[in-house]
Design a protein around this motif. Structure first.
Motif, PDB file in Angstrom:
ATOM      1  N   ALA A  38       0.837  -1.207   0.000  1.00 39.84           N
ATOM      2  CA  ALA A  38       0.000   0.000   0.000  1.00 39.84           C
ATOM      3  C   ALA A  38       0.871   1.256   0.000  1.00 39.84           C
ATOM      4  N   ARG A  39       1.933   1.236   0.795  1.00 37.49           N
ATOM      5  CA  ARG A  39       2.813   2.406   0.896  1.00 37.49           C
ATOM      6  C   ARG A  39       3.532   2.659  -0.437  1.00 37.49           C
ATOM      7  N   VAL A  40       4.043   1.601  -1.070  1.00 37.40           N
ATOM      8  CA  VAL A  40       4.751   1.759  -2.341  1.00 37.40           C
ATOM      9  C   VAL A  40       3.828   2.345  -3.406  1.00 37.40           C
ATOM     10  N   ILE A  41       2.623   1.811  -3.502  1.00 36.14           N
ATOM     11  CA  ILE A  41       1.671   2.277  -4.518  1.00 36.14           C
ATOM     12  C   ILE A  41       1.277   3.737  -4.278  1.00 36.14           C
ATOM     13  N   LEU A  42       0.847   4.062  -3.065  1.00 35.62           N
ATOM     14  CA  LEU A  42       0.318   5.411  -2.813  1.00 35.62           C
ATOM     15  C   LEU A  42       1.406   6.478  -2.811  1.00 35.62           C
ATOM     16  N   LEU A  43       2.588   6.159  -2.298  1.00 36.09           N
ATOM     17  CA  LEU A  43       3.670   7.148  -2.343  1.00 36.09           C
ATOM     18  C   LEU A  43       4.169   7.329  -3.772  1.00 36.09           C
ATOM     19  N   GLY A  44       4.080   6.261  -4.581  1.00 31.34           N
ATOM     20  CA  GLY A  44       4.450   6.378  -5.988  1.00 31.34           C
ATOM     21  C   GLY A  44       3.461   7.234  -6.767  1.00 31.34           C
ATOM     22  N   LEU A  45       2.190   7.129  -6.425  1.00 30.61           N
ATOM     23  CA  LEU A  45       1.147   7.903  -7.108  1.00 30.61           C
ATOM     24  C   LEU A  45       1.093   9.343  -6.617  1.00 30.61           C
ATOM     25  N   ASN A  46       1.531   9.573  -5.377  1.00 31.81           N
ATOM     26  CA  ASN A  46       1.479  10.911  -4.767  1.00 31.81           C
ATOM     27  C   ASN A  46       2.882  11.265  -4.263  1.00 31.81           C
ATOM     28  N   ARG A  47       3.734  11.717  -5.167  1.00 29.78           N
ATOM     29  CA  ARG A  47       5.137  11.944  -4.822  1.00 29.78           C
ATOM     30  C   ARG A  47       5.306  12.979  -3.718  1.00 29.78           C
ATOM     31  N   SER A  48       4.369  13.936  -3.631  1.00 29.64           N
ATOM     32  CA  SER A  48       4.467  14.982  -2.603  1.00 29.64           C
ATOM     33  C   SER A  48       4.314  14.408  -1.197  1.00 29.64           C
ATOM     34  N   TRP A  49       3.742  13.205  -1.084  1.00 28.85           N
ATOM     35  CA  TRP A  49       3.551  12.586   0.236  1.00 28.85           C
ATOM     36  C   TRP A  49       4.861  12.089   0.837  1.00 28.85           C
ATOM     37  N   LEU A  50       5.897  11.932  -0.006  1.00 30.07           N
ATOM     38  CA  LEU A  50       7.159  11.376   0.489  1.00 30.07           C
ATOM     39  C   LEU A  50       7.716  12.189   1.651  1.00 30.07           C
ATOM     40  N   LYS A  51       7.519  13.517   1.599  1.00 26.96           N
ATOM     41  CA  LYS A  51       8.027  14.393   2.656  1.00 26.96           C
ATOM     42  C   LYS A  51       7.046  14.520   3.820  1.00 26.96           C
ATOM     43  N   LYS A  52       5.863  13.908   3.666  1.00 33.27           N
ATOM     44  CA  LYS A  52       4.823  14.066   4.688  1.00 33.27           C
ATOM     45  C   LYS A  52       4.467  12.751   5.379  1.00 33.27           C
ATOM     46  N   GLN A  53       5.352  11.743   5.230  1.00 29.17           N
ATOM     47  CA  GLN A  53       5.074  10.458   5.859  1.00 29.17           C
ATOM     48  C   GLN A  53       4.942  10.636   7.374  1.00 29.17           C
ATOM     49  N   GLY A  54       3.935   9.978   7.933  1.00 30.98           N
ATOM     50  CA  GLY A  54       3.663  10.118   9.359  1.00 30.98           C
ATOM     51  C   GLY A  54       2.509  11.061   9.643  1.00 30.98           C
ATOM     52  N   GLU A  55       2.153  11.896   8.660  1.00 31.35           N
ATOM     53  CA  GLU A  55       1.041  12.825   8.844  1.00 31.35           C
ATOM     54  C   GLU A  55      -0.295  12.103   8.635  1.00 31.35           C
ATOM     55  N   PHE A  56      -1.316  12.601   9.299  1.00 31.13           N
ATOM     56  CA  PHE A  56      -2.625  11.950   9.331  1.00 31.13           C
ATOM     57  C   PHE A  56      -3.189  11.689   7.940  1.00 31.13           C
ATOM     58  N   PHE A  57      -3.186  12.721   7.089  1.00 31.09           N
ATOM     59  CA  PHE A  57      -3.834  12.578   5.781  1.00 31.09           C
ATOM     60  C   PHE A  57      -2.949  11.857   4.761  1.00 31.09           C
ATOM     61  N   VAL A  58      -1.796  11.388   5.175  1.00 32.78           N
ATOM     62  CA  VAL A  58      -0.987  10.487   4.352  1.00 32.78           C
ATOM     63  C   VAL A  58      -1.130   9.057   4.857  1.00 32.78           C
ATOM     64  N   GLU A  59      -1.023   8.895   6.166  1.00 29.62           N
ATOM     65  CA  GLU A  59      -1.093   7.553   6.751  1.00 29.62           C
ATOM     66  C   GLU A  59      -2.495   6.961   6.673  1.00 29.62           C
ATOM     67  N   SER A  60      -3.529   7.784   6.736  1.00 31.32           N
ATOM     68  CA  SER A  60      -4.907   7.270   6.681  1.00 31.32           C
ATOM     69  C   SER A  60      -5.214   6.545   5.371  1.00 31.32           C
ATOM     70  N   PRO A  61      -4.936   7.157   4.205  1.00 31.96           N
ATOM     71  CA  PRO A  61      -5.170   6.424   2.951  1.00 31.96           C
ATOM     72  C   PRO A  61      -4.339   5.147   2.852  1.00 31.96           C
ATOM     73  N   ILE A  62      -3.101   5.188   3.357  1.00 34.50           N
ATOM     74  CA  ILE A  62      -2.253   3.994   3.329  1.00 34.50           C
ATOM     75  C   ILE A  62      -2.886   2.892   4.178  1.00 34.50           C
ATOM     76  N   ASN A  63      -3.400   3.252   5.357  1.00 30.17           N
ATOM     77  CA  ASN A  63      -4.064   2.266   6.215  1.00 30.17           C
ATOM     78  C   ASN A  63      -5.309   1.696   5.548  1.00 30.17           C
ATOM     79  N   PHE A  64      -6.040   2.546   4.842  1.00 30.80           N
ATOM     80  CA  PHE A  64      -7.256   2.114   4.160  1.00 30.80           C
ATOM     81  C   PHE A  64      -6.926   1.086   3.071  1.00 30.80           C
ATOM     82  N   VAL A  65      -5.924   1.376   2.234  1.00 32.35           N
ATOM     83  CA  VAL A  65      -5.541   0.454   1.167  1.00 32.35           C
ATOM     84  C   VAL A  65      -4.935  -0.821   1.753  1.00 32.35           C
TER      85      VAL A  65
END
Length: 205
Positions: A38-65
């Motif tokens: 899930a992390r590989v797919i979503l961080l690959g699709l949303n490159r801006s999230w790479l610097k925001k790992q650990g934040e609520f609106f990044v980790e929530s979608p990863i947890n969902f997938v």
């Protein structure tokens, strides 16, 4: 001793492509495999999230997938554990989806925050979390990608002494934002699968 077979993943021209499921249930041993995918797919699709790992609106979608992947891995012995099935499952109405997901106890920790938001009618927050996953993943929704990602012409154990393989992953620089995350998933899963004792020497270029 065994000559290697040659395989290609090519989303551009299916005449030159084999089919391979990177979420093959046989290689998904525990929920950490689902988290990683899930992390590989979503961080690959949303490159801006790479610097925001650990934040609520990044980790929530990863947890969902993650929850969707692991639910499909556990359901019917993984018969539907493919990325296309994940994409289709996330489109189901929230009330029906959460009712089904609650039947799998191993993903309770991942989905409880979503269910709490649904029960307390915090719909704006909930929709924001789910849409963050859906919007990015929607880019992967195409017949050719569904076809390749749901097949099983070969497995990713390329250095298996009984069935060695040479695998070529084809890319298109003009569609790198779409293909890149999926190709990253293949290489990430492959790296984990081949890094074991008593297998052939191998390399990923």
């Amino acid at each position: 001793k065994t000559p290697p077979a040659f395989y290609v993943i090519n989303f551009e021209d299916l005449n030159y492509s084999h089919r391979c499921n990177p979420l093959d249930p046989a290689s998904m041993h525990d929920i950490t495999d689902a988290v990683e995918a899930a992390r590989v797919i979503l961080l690959g699709l949303n490159r801006s999230w790479l610097k925001k790992q650990g934040e609520f609106f990044v980790e929530s979608p990863i947890n969902f997938v993650t929850a969707l992947i692991w639910f499909l891995r556990k359901f019917s012995d993984g018969e539907y554990c493919t990325l296309p099935h994940v994409l289709e499952l996330m489109q189901i109405d929230m009330d029906k989806l959460f009712t089904v997901l609650r039947t799998e106890p191993e993903i309770a920790a991942f989905i409880n925050p979503f269910i709490s938001a649904f029960v307390t009618n915090s719909m704006e927050q909930l929709e924001g979390q789910l849409d963050a996953a859906k919007i990015g993943m929607a880019r992967l929704s195409s017949p050719s990608m569904y076809y390749v990602l749901s097949g099983n012409d070969f497995t990713l154990d390329i250095n298996n002494p009984q069935a060695p393989k040479i695998l070529c992953l084809a890319n298109n620089p003009q569609k790198q934002e779409v293909y890149g995350p999926v190709l990253s998933l293949y290489t990430t899963r492959m790296t984990k699968i081949i890094n074991k004792k008593n297998l052939l020497k191998s390399s990923i270029v």
